[in-house]
Design a protein around this motif. Structure first.
Motif, PDB file in Angstrom:
ATOM      1  N   LEU A 139      -7.905   4.107  -5.376  1.00 36.60           N
ATOM      2  CA  LEU A 139      -7.436   3.536  -4.114  1.00 36.60           C
ATOM      3  C   LEU A 139      -8.399   3.825  -2.967  1.00 36.60           C
ATOM      4  O   LEU A 139      -8.462   3.063  -1.992  1.00 36.60           O
TER       5      LEU A 139
ATOM      6  N   TRP B  55       0.820  -1.204   0.000  1.00 37.16           N
ATOM      7  CA  TRP B  55       0.000   0.000   0.000  1.00 37.16           C
ATOM      8  C   TRP B  55       0.859   1.261   0.000  1.00 37.16           C
ATOM      9  O   TRP B  55       0.451   2.290  -0.573  1.00 37.16           O
TER      10      TRP B  55
ATOM     11  N   SER C 230     -10.079  -1.238  -2.735  1.00 34.82           N
ATOM     12  CA  SER C 230      -9.072  -1.330  -1.670  1.00 34.82           C
ATOM     13  C   SER C 230      -9.220  -2.607  -0.845  1.00 34.82           C
ATOM     14  O   SER C 230      -8.219  -3.260  -0.520  1.00 34.82           O
TER      15      SER C 230
END
Length: 579
Positions: A192, A170, A198
């Motif tokens: 994102l 991430w 996500s």
């Protein structure tokens, strides 16, 4: 198909299964998150608008999130049928435990990840999975200790590596989004931020990282060996510190420890550290590998320290419970004390048992793991939920007259013990043993905000028997001091007045030339000075620390006033002190 269910997944199928679980559970979590975000009440929150559906979505979130790790960890180790059964049982257990926590604290701010007892859920799932997974691999209820050891440390290291891998992923993704943002493209950042992207990506990353660490057996074994080696050589250090602390207590007594107001938590933390480091040093004993003699000695001493610390923690907690009764926090501390005492007694026996070094640790660790699961399940479910036990104990103290209604902690029933406290208030309102109890229960039920309730006064009135006047020889404590109340939790209140375990040593001396003596009280190695002003005794900010010789002189009554050779000079509002 039936034979396949009796076998673990192959390496290839395990990868596919973990990836599918990651993406599928990620999509489910994304749906739950979008639902709770859409139905989250605006601030200020009206509790009446919190629906059961909203709460169950939060419970489902934790259930799905935690059970994913069960499926990932067991994919290549457990038989498929057993993995499915254990996975479903774990999901049901997580849901029941989370619902129980909500019942203890049914507020709009309820979060399934946090709570007085929720943190026990995480070690429960870890320990429970290792017990069941190892037993399934061994094809018998109790697996060999070597298998438990390998699996538990492997999964612990694996979990840390997987979380680190996902965080790094991430970090790279957000770095890329930032770089694209610099040139005017923000579509990647928005992607994102989307839950439906996500959550599946996070689940996929975790699932794949579990698999990669699973198949890289040599790498994982080397990392585990490095961690165990580092931890094992920390054992002599913590044992040395523990020995210094224990010997120091023999000279200082327990009073300085109680002054910290965190004695139980600190001692339990020391027990946890000792257990972890002793097991890191022991590993699978000294049969398969030579163990340094320093580690063997440190481990034996450490086993004794666990017993000492656990007994001290139990004593400290018993004093607190004896004074104020049970609360959810104290019950959680009691769970820690019980577990620490189990390890302390068991490991102390293992340390002195003749024969192979600490050989009793192996069956003890297995037995204690099972015992911890039983205790944790009882505390996390309605069987022995801390809220219910606390309410029963506090109500019994109130009804028996041990605690006066004005001194009772009504906040505990009204706001901190959920449905159990609410039911208790209803009962006290109708069936309280006195009119005062019934009236207070009615008042508590009408309070809408937690901090509208005045906390119970924790004050103490000293008695003449608590003090010994050293100087003058015929001196007596002023009556006005003995009728005044002092805060029992106050930082400035001397310990001898709080506990009553020893006499307060006092000298009565006129320090401000008003012909009325002030109170000079010895508190450990410090002096506290009380002056009678505005109708009550007030402690001055002056605080003298004494050496051992000065303390001995004070106890002999060798105390007198020394006037300054030079008076101060006041010019306007400025004080001039000659040097």
């Amino acid at each position: 198909m039936l034979n396949a269910a009796k076998q673990p997944f192959s390496e290839r199928h395990a990868l596919i299964f973990r990836a599918v679980i990651g993406v599928l559970f990620g999509l489910v979590l994304a749906y739950i998150q979008t639902y709770t975000d859409a139905h989250r009440p605006e601030h200020p929150i009206d509790p009446s608008k919190i629906t059961q559906t909203y709460i169950w979505h939060q419970i489902a979130f934790l259930t799905v999130a935690l059970s994913a790790f069960i499926y990932w960890a067991g994919a290549a180790a457990m038989r498929r049928a057993m993995l499915l059964i254990w996975g479903l049982i774990s999901m049901a257990l997580i849901a029941v435990i989370t619902w129980t926590q909500y019942q203890q604290n049914p507020t709009p701010y309820f979060s399934p990840f946090w709570g007085t007892a929720t943190f026990l859920l995480y070690p429960l799932l870890f320990i429970g999975h290792e017990l069941i997974s190892s037993a399934d691999q061994a094809r018998k209820p109790i697996a060999p200790y070597s298998l438990y050891f390998d699996e538990a440390w492997k999964r612990g290291v694996q979990l840390c590596l997987c979380i680190l891998f996902t965080l790094l992923l991430w970090g790279i993704l957000w770095l890329g989004a930032s770089l694209l943002g610099f040139i005017g493209f923000d579509w990647f950042k928005k992607l994102l931020e989307q839950e439906y992207f996500s959550f599946p990506v996070t689940g996929l990353a975790l699932g794949i990282s579990v698999h990669l660490s699973d198949v890289q057996t040599k790498l994982l074994a080397n990392v585990r060996a490095l961690i165990l080696g580092v931890l094992s050589w920390l054992l002599p250090v913590i044992v040395l510190v523990g020995l210094i602390f224990t010997v120091s207590l023999c000279f200082s007594g327990l009073e300085p420890l109680w002054k910290t107001k965190a004695a139980t938590a600190t001692l339990l933390g020391a027990c946890l550290g000792l257990v972890l480091l002793i097991n890191a040093a022991y590993q699978q004993g000294d049969v398969e590998r030579p163990v340094n003699i320093a580690l063997k000695i440190a481990a034996r001493i450490g086993c004794g320290l666990i017993l000492i610390f656990s007994v001290l923690a139990a004593y400290a907690l018993s004093l607190r419970i004896g004074q104020y009764g049970l609360t959810p926090a104290r019950i959680m501390a009691l769970v820690g004390v019980i577990v620490a005492l189990l390890y302390g007694i068991g490991y102390a026996v293992a340390a002195v048992m003749p024969g192979r070094w600490l050989r009793l640790v192996e069956p003890l660790n297995i037995a204690f793991a099972i015992a911890k699961c039983v205790i944790f399940i009882a505390v996390l479910t309605p069987i022995a939920t801390p809220a219910r036990l606390s309410v029963n104990d506090q109500v019994a103290r109130l009804q028996s007259g041990k605690v006066a209604p004005d001194q009772f902690d009504w906040n505990l029933l009204r706001f901190e013990t959920g449905v159990y406290g609410t039911r208790a208030l209803d009962t006290l309102e109708k069936n309280g043993t006195t009119d005062a109890i019934r009236k207070k229960a009615t008042e508590a039920k009408t309070i809408k905000e937690r901090y509208q309730l005045t906390p119970p006064s924790k004050s103490v009135k000293p008695s003449a028997g608590q003090f010994k006047v050293i100087a003058p020889a015929d001196g007596v404590m002023p009556a006005t001091y003995l009728t005044q109340s002092f805060d029992i939790d106050g930082y400035d209140t001397p310990q001898c007045m709080k506990t009553g375990s020893k006499l307060c040593q006092v000298s009565l001396i006129d320090l401000n030339r008003d012909t009325a003596p002030e109170i000079v009280m010895l508190d450990d190695n410090a002096l506290r000075i009380y002056v009678f002003e505005d109708g009550k005794w007030q402690q001055q900010t002056v605080d003298f620390s004494l050496s051992d010789a000065q303390k001995a002189a004070f106890l002999k009554g060798e105390t007198q006033v020394s006037r300054p050779e030079w008076d101060y000079l006041m010019i306007g509002d400025k004080l001039i002190t000659p040097h």
